[in-house]
Design an enzyme around this catalytic site. Structure first.
Site, mmCIF file in Angstrom:
data_model
loop_
_atom_site.group_PDB
_atom_site.id
_atom_site.type_symbol
_atom_site.label_atom_id
_atom_site.label_comp_id
_atom_site.label_asym_id
_atom_site.label_seq_id
_atom_site.Cartn_x
_atom_site.Cartn_y
_atom_site.Cartn_z
ATOM 1 N N LYS A 4 32.783 -2.684 63.795
ATOM 2 C CA LYS A 4 34.030 -3.208 64.364
ATOM 3 C C LYS A 4 35.085 -2.100 64.443
ATOM 4 O O LYS A 4 35.784 -1.966 65.441
ATOM 5 C CB LYS A 4 34.526 -4.396 63.520
ATOM 6 N N GLN A 13 36.222 -10.372 56.455
ATOM 7 C CA GLN A 13 34.773 -10.461 56.659
ATOM 8 C C GLN A 13 34.147 -11.435 55.659
ATOM 9 O O GLN A 13 34.454 -11.383 54.457
ATOM 10 C CB GLN A 13 34.156 -9.057 56.526
ATOM 11 N N ASP A 73 39.504 -14.122 64.436
ATOM 12 C CA ASP A 73 38.197 -14.752 64.203
ATOM 13 C C ASP A 73 38.195 -16.215 64.654
ATOM 14 O O ASP A 73 37.118 -16.820 64.796
ATOM 15 C CB ASP A 73 37.853 -14.730 62.706
HETATM 16 N N1 L34 Z 1 35.034 -12.978 59.232
HETATM 17 N N2 L34 Z 1 32.753 -12.676 59.017
HETATM 18 C C1 L34 Z 1 33.834 -12.781 59.796
HETATM 19 N N3 L34 Z 1 33.764 -12.686 61.161
HETATM 20 C C2 L34 Z 1 32.578 -12.497 61.768
HETATM 21 O O1 L34 Z 1 32.497 -12.471 63.101
HETATM 22 C C3 L34 Z 1 31.432 -12.343 60.977
HETATM 23 N N4 L34 Z 1 30.186 -12.060 61.512
HETATM 24 C C4 L34 Z 1 29.009 -12.665 60.880
HETATM 25 C C5 L34 Z 1 29.075 -12.349 59.372
HETATM 26 N N5 L34 Z 1 30.415 -12.462 58.831
HETATM 27 C C6 L34 Z 1 31.544 -12.475 59.589
HETATM 28 C C7 L34 Z 1 29.847 -10.872 62.065
HETATM 29 O O2 L34 Z 1 30.662 -10.015 62.382
HETATM 30 C C8 L34 Z 1 27.883 -11.930 61.568
HETATM 31 N N6 L34 Z 1 28.498 -10.786 62.219
HETATM 32 C C9 L34 Z 1 27.793 -9.756 62.866
HETATM 33 C C10 L34 Z 1 28.407 -8.709 63.543
HETATM 34 C C11 L34 Z 1 27.689 -7.698 64.152
HETATM 35 C C12 L34 Z 1 26.331 -7.701 64.107
HETATM 36 C C13 L34 Z 1 25.678 -8.730 63.439
HETATM 37 C C14 L34 Z 1 26.408 -9.742 62.831
HETATM 38 C C15 L34 Z 1 25.580 -6.576 64.740
HETATM 39 O O3 L34 Z 1 26.157 -5.600 65.152
HETATM 40 N N7 L34 Z 1 24.257 -6.653 64.812
HETATM 41 C C16 L34 Z 1 23.417 -5.624 65.377
HETATM 42 C C17 L34 Z 1 22.566 -4.967 64.302
HETATM 43 C C18 L34 Z 1 23.386 -4.428 63.172
HETATM 44 C C19 L34 Z 1 22.533 -3.847 62.015
HETATM 45 O O4 L34 Z 1 22.020 -2.744 62.178
HETATM 46 O O5 L34 Z 1 22.400 -4.539 60.975
HETATM 47 C C20 L34 Z 1 22.511 -6.239 66.428
HETATM 48 O O6 L34 Z 1 22.065 -5.519 67.316
HETATM 49 O O7 L34 Z 1 22.246 -7.442 66.328
#
Ligand code: L34
Length: 290
Positions: A52, A96, A119
């Protein structure tokens, strides 16, 4: 079968935001500024928050990362939130999740100024979402709606089955898909851990949105041909052969379900990157609305 390329679409959105921010700066307007609060050292949370902050830099936003120890008291965390609420420099911020067990998550989310709640987790904003009022749509559901929109996937009159009733994905997703509009106008079934014969519903579904967190849960025998699959699951499964010691696995058995699907999101590279892009979009909205 078409892969819903969240990585590419999220990059398109970031490019659009970059252009808008450059125009704002050229007019002498304030640069959007996102703050992210992270409590503790959970590996996945650190990865997401890191993404982020990097995304902010990429589009030209200011960002502030606030790292707090996992033994912080609830009162100290509430004080930090009040500081962010009052800081005129900060346009929007997130806390988060998940938070450590000794902290009451609801009390924390309730303390966030709804105008800075990018959020969209504050009850005021969630209520507005349910009533079709202007609000901040939580980033993951917002990202899924944007993917459906940009791939021009027909949702009107379709049967959408959502798996999981979490406050951050399943519940808001069920509301958004049933609202008027495109994407939307779906007939929605919200399923969860107490649903009897879940496969009965998923086999009837035109669109399945799975936010369960159980790796490879959805198998080919559970869906019909031509189904649209949105996989929100993102579990780190230990794997000694992987460079990082784990592989990221979705709720959907991609190899077999993709054979039957018309559209499907990959994991990684599907919904995850869209979550990041839509958080930026909400931060831009917070700046423009203030
Ligand atoms: N307050 N908490 C708050 N806001 C959110 O919007 C989140 N979320 C969830 C968990 N807690 C939170 C996220 O940001 C899940 N989440 C999130 C964000 C980004 C990715 C996955 C979950 C992401 O970038 N995923 C990548 C892989 C990342 C890795 O290498 O682990 C993908 O390609 O899916």
């Amino acid at each position: 079968m078409t892969i819903l390329d969240g990585k590419k679409i999220s990059n398109d959105i970031k490019d659009e935001i970059t252009t808008t921010v450059a125009q704002m700066k050229a007019k002498g307007e304030k640069t959007p500024h996102l703050a992210a609060v992270i409590v503790g050292e959970d590996g996945a949370s650190l990865t997401y928050v890191g993404s982020k902050v990097r995304a902010c830099a990429r589009v030209g936003f200011e960002s502030t990362l606030i790292q707090l120890p996992d033994d912080i008291t609830q009162d100290d965390l509430l004080n930090k939130i009040q500081e962010l609420n009052q800081d005129a420099e900060i346009d929007g911020f997130i806390v988060q999740l998940p938070l450590p067990k000794h902290i009451d998550t609801q009390a924390i989310l309730l303390a966030v100024d709804p105008k800075k709640d990018v959020d969209g987790f504050h009850p005021e904003n969630f209520g507005k979402l349910a009533l079709d009022m202007e609000t901040f749509i939580p980033a993951t559901p917002f990202g899924i709606m944007e993917l459906l929109k940009r791939y021009d996937i027909e949702t009107s009159g379709k049967h959408t089955v959502v798996i999981g009733r979490s406050h951050i994905v399943g519940r808001p997703m069920s509301i958004l898909m049933s609202r008027k509009g495109q994407p939307g106008d779906s007939t929605v079934t919200l399923t969860h851990s107490r649903t009897k014969d879940l496969a009965h519903y998923t086999r009837e579904a035109d669109i399945v949105i799975s936010a369960l967190g159980v790796p490879n849960f959805l198998t080919a025998d559970m869906v019909k041909k031509g189904v649209v699959i949105i996989d929100v699951g993102i579990t780190r499964v230990p794997d000694a052969n992987a460079a990082k010691g784990y592989v990221i696995t979705g709720d959907v058995d991609f190899a077999e379900v993709s054979e039957k699907a018309s559209y499907i999101t990959p994991v990684p590279g599907g919904v995850g990157p869209m979550t990041i892009a839509m958080l930026l979009q909400n931060t831009l909205l917070a700046r423009q609305r203030s």
